[in-house]
Design a protein around this motif. Structure first.
Motif, mmCIF file in Angstrom:
data_model
loop_
_atom_site.group_PDB
_atom_site.id
_atom_site.type_symbol
_atom_site.label_atom_id
_atom_site.label_comp_id
_atom_site.label_asym_id
_atom_site.label_seq_id
_atom_site.Cartn_x
_atom_site.Cartn_y
_atom_site.Cartn_z
ATOM 1 N N ALA A 115 0.822 -1.206 0.000
ATOM 2 C CA ALA A 115 0.000 0.000 0.000
ATOM 3 C C ALA A 115 0.859 1.260 0.000
ATOM 4 O O ALA A 115 0.522 2.251 -0.663
ATOM 5 C CB ALA A 115 -0.932 -0.008 1.204
ATOM 6 N N GLU A 116 1.951 1.239 0.737
ATOM 7 C CA GLU A 116 2.830 2.412 0.778
ATOM 8 C C GLU A 116 3.506 2.645 -0.570
ATOM 9 O O GLU A 116 3.722 3.776 -0.973
ATOM 10 C CB GLU A 116 3.890 2.227 1.872
ATOM 11 C CG GLU A 116 3.330 2.372 3.290
ATOM 12 C CD GLU A 116 4.338 1.991 4.340
ATOM 13 O OE1 GLU A 116 5.484 1.586 3.966
ATOM 14 O OE2 GLU A 116 4.013 2.074 5.542
ATOM 15 N N ARG A 117 3.815 1.571 -1.273
ATOM 16 C CA ARG A 117 4.535 1.704 -2.539
ATOM 17 C C ARG A 117 3.599 2.082 -3.687
ATOM 18 O O ARG A 117 3.920 2.955 -4.500
ATOM 19 C CB ARG A 117 5.255 0.403 -2.857
ATOM 20 C CG ARG A 117 6.025 0.451 -4.177
ATOM 21 C CD ARG A 117 6.841 -0.803 -4.385
ATOM 22 N NE ARG A 117 7.523 -0.780 -5.681
ATOM 23 C CZ ARG A 117 8.235 -1.794 -6.152
ATOM 24 N NH1 ARG A 117 8.378 -2.895 -5.440
ATOM 25 N NH2 ARG A 117 8.816 -1.703 -7.338
ATOM 26 N N PHE A 118 2.438 1.436 -3.761
ATOM 27 C CA PHE A 118 1.553 1.622 -4.910
ATOM 28 C C PHE A 118 0.287 2.428 -4.583
ATOM 29 O O PHE A 118 -0.424 2.834 -5.490
ATOM 30 C CB PHE A 118 1.123 0.269 -5.471
ATOM 31 C CG PHE A 118 2.255 -0.553 -6.020
ATOM 32 C CD1 PHE A 118 2.668 -0.399 -7.336
ATOM 33 C CD2 PHE A 118 2.923 -1.470 -5.232
ATOM 34 C CE1 PHE A 118 3.708 -1.159 -7.854
ATOM 35 C CE2 PHE A 118 3.965 -2.236 -5.737
ATOM 36 C CZ PHE A 118 4.359 -2.080 -7.050
ATOM 37 N N GLY A 119 0.007 2.609 -3.305
ATOM 38 C CA GLY A 119 -1.235 3.235 -2.894
ATOM 39 C C GLY A 119 -2.238 2.186 -2.444
ATOM 40 O O GLY A 119 -2.311 1.097 -3.015
ATOM 41 N N TYR A 155 -0.684 -2.774 -12.262
ATOM 42 C CA TYR A 155 -0.628 -1.342 -11.953
ATOM 43 C C TYR A 155 -0.291 -0.538 -13.206
ATOM 44 O O TYR A 155 -0.975 0.440 -13.542
ATOM 45 C CB TYR A 155 0.419 -1.086 -10.860
ATOM 46 C CG TYR A 155 0.546 0.370 -10.465
ATOM 47 C CD1 TYR A 155 -0.206 0.884 -9.417
ATOM 48 C CD2 TYR A 155 1.392 1.228 -11.158
ATOM 49 C CE1 TYR A 155 -0.111 2.231 -9.067
ATOM 50 C CE2 TYR A 155 1.491 2.563 -10.820
ATOM 51 C CZ TYR A 155 0.742 3.064 -9.771
ATOM 52 O OH TYR A 155 0.832 4.396 -9.440
ATOM 53 N N LYS A 156 0.752 -0.948 -13.901
ATOM 54 C CA LYS A 156 1.215 -0.170 -15.058
ATOM 55 C C LYS A 156 0.253 -0.258 -16.233
ATOM 56 O O LYS A 156 0.002 0.742 -16.915
ATOM 57 C CB LYS A 156 2.608 -0.650 -15.469
ATOM 58 C CG LYS A 156 3.681 -0.311 -14.439
ATOM 59 C CD LYS A 156 5.045 -0.862 -14.840
ATOM 60 C CE LYS A 156 6.101 -0.532 -13.791
ATOM 61 N NZ LYS A 156 7.429 -1.098 -14.121
ATOM 62 N N GLU A 184 -3.223 -1.674 -16.352
ATOM 63 C CA GLU A 184 -4.647 -1.458 -16.151
ATOM 64 C C GLU A 184 -4.958 -0.148 -15.430
ATOM 65 O O GLU A 184 -5.932 0.540 -15.783
ATOM 66 C CB GLU A 184 -5.240 -2.643 -15.387
ATOM 67 C CG GLU A 184 -5.115 -3.955 -16.157
ATOM 68 C CD GLU A 184 -5.196 -5.172 -15.260
ATOM 69 O OE1 GLU A 184 -5.773 -5.057 -14.152
ATOM 70 O OE2 GLU A 184 -4.667 -6.237 -15.646
ATOM 71 N N LEU A 185 -4.167 0.191 -14.433
ATOM 72 C CA LEU A 185 -4.437 1.409 -13.671
ATOM 73 C C LEU A 185 -3.818 2.633 -14.338
ATOM 74 O O LEU A 185 -4.513 3.546 -14.769
ATOM 75 C CB LEU A 185 -3.946 1.251 -12.227
ATOM 76 C CG LEU A 185 -4.678 0.177 -11.401
ATOM 77 C CD1 LEU A 185 -4.089 0.088 -10.004
ATOM 78 C CD2 LEU A 185 -6.168 0.474 -11.322
ATOM 79 N N ALA A 186 -2.484 2.639 -14.422
ATOM 80 C CA ALA A 186 -1.830 3.798 -15.039
ATOM 81 C C ALA A 186 -2.125 3.877 -16.534
ATOM 82 O O ALA A 186 -2.400 4.957 -17.061
ATOM 83 C CB ALA A 186 -0.326 3.724 -14.789
ATOM 84 N N GLY A 187 -2.088 2.732 -17.220
ATOM 85 C CA GLY A 187 -2.237 2.720 -18.668
ATOM 86 C C GLY A 187 -3.653 2.940 -19.139
ATOM 87 O O GLY A 187 -3.931 3.861 -19.909
ATOM 88 N N THR A 219 3.485 6.766 -12.889
ATOM 89 C CA THR A 219 4.060 5.645 -13.638
ATOM 90 C C THR A 219 5.236 5.019 -12.911
ATOM 91 O O THR A 219 5.610 3.884 -13.197
ATOM 92 C CB THR A 219 4.512 6.100 -15.032
ATOM 93 O OG1 THR A 219 5.384 7.229 -14.885
ATOM 94 C CG2 THR A 219 3.309 6.493 -15.871
ATOM 95 N N ASP A 220 5.815 5.724 -11.968
ATOM 96 C CA ASP A 220 6.908 5.176 -11.170
ATOM 97 C C ASP A 220 6.566 5.348 -9.701
ATOM 98 O O ASP A 220 7.046 6.252 -9.029
ATOM 99 C CB ASP A 220 8.226 5.893 -11.482
ATOM 100 C CG ASP A 220 9.428 5.179 -10.863
ATOM 101 O OD1 ASP A 220 9.205 4.188 -10.141
ATOM 102 O OD2 ASP A 220 10.562 5.609 -11.087
#
Length: 527
Positions: free
Chosen positions: A323-327, A356-357, A359-362, A522-523
């Motif tokens: 959670a801390e790294r990605f939310g 994450y990269k 589906e969420l960010a992309g 993205t990072d």
């Protein structure tokens, strides 16, 4: 004449309360996130919801763990319980209440009353017993339930225990429980788990021990009324939390509203404790003359490299690190979409990063950022009223209109993954719509227009295409809120709307729209 509206449905949602022999792990995070999503969904509909979680502290398992750590039990338990109490902040949970069974002043009086009530019914008696005991499960096993002589849950040898205990007459309730399941008065989801419970009942139920010697428990636990040499068995104690947290045995105001006064008492649990919740607990409630749970959602286990994630097995994953790294919302998304609700599912950092990269960010993040950025650049951050009939006839909006109904049907069936699949299908349609409509081309046409009519025509096409996508994003945010509450609050804010907007009225014209920072960096490691 003023019409009196019907009262809001009342719902009580609980998670299992975990042992505090170690810090929380990702498997328990799955459970509380599932329960929280349901609680948020029902509140969003206007239901009267109470959502309970807590910690199971009066166990021999916790005593052994404290010994191994060289700590006193009370301090050890309190330290780990604090870490569970911190989960709402790290995982974005919306508990209405949290109960600690060793210190909450509501709990011991309620457990004592429950014991005495069952005793008055003639359902508790004392006898000697000898059997194979797993401290990890806090239960006795029969030899034919073991795998190679080892606990099927923890792959560990069992202890042979012989002592005098108090027993509950579970055998008295075989027929009543059989009838309740046949009549659908209690439902276990998935149906395969209910079939297992029905088969267990059909074989005939045996009485089970509901106390342990105070000597073996080292005095830790709730004393058996009238027998200080025994403490109440942790499962009898722990199951009672669902009603002691509502004031059973103390102030029963909440109990009358959320337990006796509701037709929806839902437990969310892991598959390893189905028997306790679907057989033992209903029998105890029958003995005490109390209403029964209505639905029991049984989720599968999280695995890593094919092995169950477990504190006892030593392969636990800290959910707060993810959670801390990605939310927190990204973690919620992954567990709810990529783990089938009632099945086991494998998790790895590689799969998580890919989702994450892509589906969420992309898919979602890119759709939001490029759409709102175009509105900022080409429309001065404000959309005008759309052309007449756009919200009734536009192909994308027409697809968006039915989303909430689909999501509602899936969530009523506990199908979190299918609900998110439906939302992401609309995300994909919105991305396709942008590619087909090419609003950037309309923006260029506005700048290149030679006449006022040409400029107005291009400006209308630009506004309508962006309005359609923004309106769809509003629908997506509303449907997605129970799953990813913080991200959706940010999205509504970017659209110039208030959190809690119902997503059905157009209402975007004139709102100040701002792209701001991406919803999903993205990072995320460096964010």
């Amino acid at each position: 004449m003023t019409k009196i509206s019907d009262p809001a449905p009342v719902r009580y949602i609980t998670t299992a309360i975990p042992f505090v022999n170690a810090a929380p792990h990702l498997g328990f995070a799955l459970e509380v996130i599932q329960a929280d999503t349901l609680a948020r969904f029902y509140r969003q509909r206007g239901d009267d919801v109470r959502f309970l979680a807590g910690t199971d502290e009066n166990s021999i398992k916790n005593v052994r763990a404290a010994e191994a750590a060289g700590d006193c039990v009370a301090d050890f338990v309190a330290r780990n319980a604090t870490r569970f109490q911190a989960l709402p902040e790290s995982l974005n949970l919306s508990y209405d209440d949290f109960i600690r069974t060793s210190v909450d002043p509501r709990h011991q009086p309620g457990v004592t009353k429950l014991w005495q009530t069952c005793c008055e019914q003639g359902d508790i008696y004392k006898r000697s017993y000898k059997g194979l005991y797993c401290v990890g499960c806090e239960q006795f096993y029969k030899p034919d339930e073991l795998e190679g002589g080892r606990c099927p849950e923890h792959d560990a040898p069992l202890e042979e225990i012989e002592e005098e205990n108090w027993f509950f007459r579970l055998s008295n309730y075989t027929g009543r429980l059989r009838d309740l399941y046949r009549q659908g008065k209690i439902r276990v989801v998935p149906h395969a788990r209910q079939n297992e419970i029905s088969a267990l009942i059909e074989r005939g139920l045996e009485d089970f021990s509901i106390s342990r010697s105070a000597e073996r428990a080292q005095g830790w636990g709730i004393p058996v009324p009238g027998d200080p040499g025994q403490v109440i068995y942790v499962w009898f104690d722990a199951l009672a939390n669902y009603i002691t947290a509502l004031g059973y045995g103390t102030d029963e105001t909440l109990l009358s509203h959320y337990w006796a006064g509701t037709s929806a008492r839902d437990h969310v649990i892991g598959k390893g404790i189905t028997r306790f919740h679907a057989v033992y607990w209903p029998a105890i409630l029958l003995s005490a003359g109390l209403p029964l749970p209505t639905r029991i959602l049984v989720h599968g286990y999280l695995t890593t490299e094919g092995r169950k994630i477990s504190k006892s097995l030593g392969n636990a994953i800290d959910p707060t690190a993810y959670a801390e790294r990605f939310g927190a919302d990204a973690l919620r998304y992954f567990l709810l979409r990529h783990i089938r609700t009632t099945e086991d599912g494998d998790i790895s950092l590689v799969r998580f990063e890919a989702a994450y990269k892509s589906e969420l960010a992309g898919h979602l993040g890119n759709l939001v950022h490029r759409t709102l950025s175009m509105i900022e650049r080409s429309c001065g951050s404000t959309l005008c009223e759309p052309s007449k009939g756009l919200t009734e006839h536009d192909t994308l909006i027409r697809q968006a209109i039915g989303l909430q109904e689909i999501v509602t049907a899936h969530l009523n069936a506990y199908a979190f993954d299918r609900a998110l699949d439906a939302i992401w299908k609309l995300v994909a349609e919105a991305n396709k719509y942008v590619a087909d409509q090419q609003p950037w081309a309309h923006a260029k046409a506005v700048a290149a227009a030679q006449t006022a009519d040409e400029r107005q025509d291009s400006a209308t096409r630009l506004n309508d295409s962006l309005y359609s996508v923004a309106w769809t994003l509003r629908i997506i945010a509303t449907a997605l809120t129970p799953f990813m509450p913080s991200v959706c609050a940010q999205l509504l804010q970017k659209l110039g709307l208030e959190e809690g907007d119902d997503g059905q009225r157009p209402g975007l014209a004139g709102a100040t729209i701002a792209a701001g920072a991406p919803l999903f960096p993205t990072d995320p490691v460096d964010s």
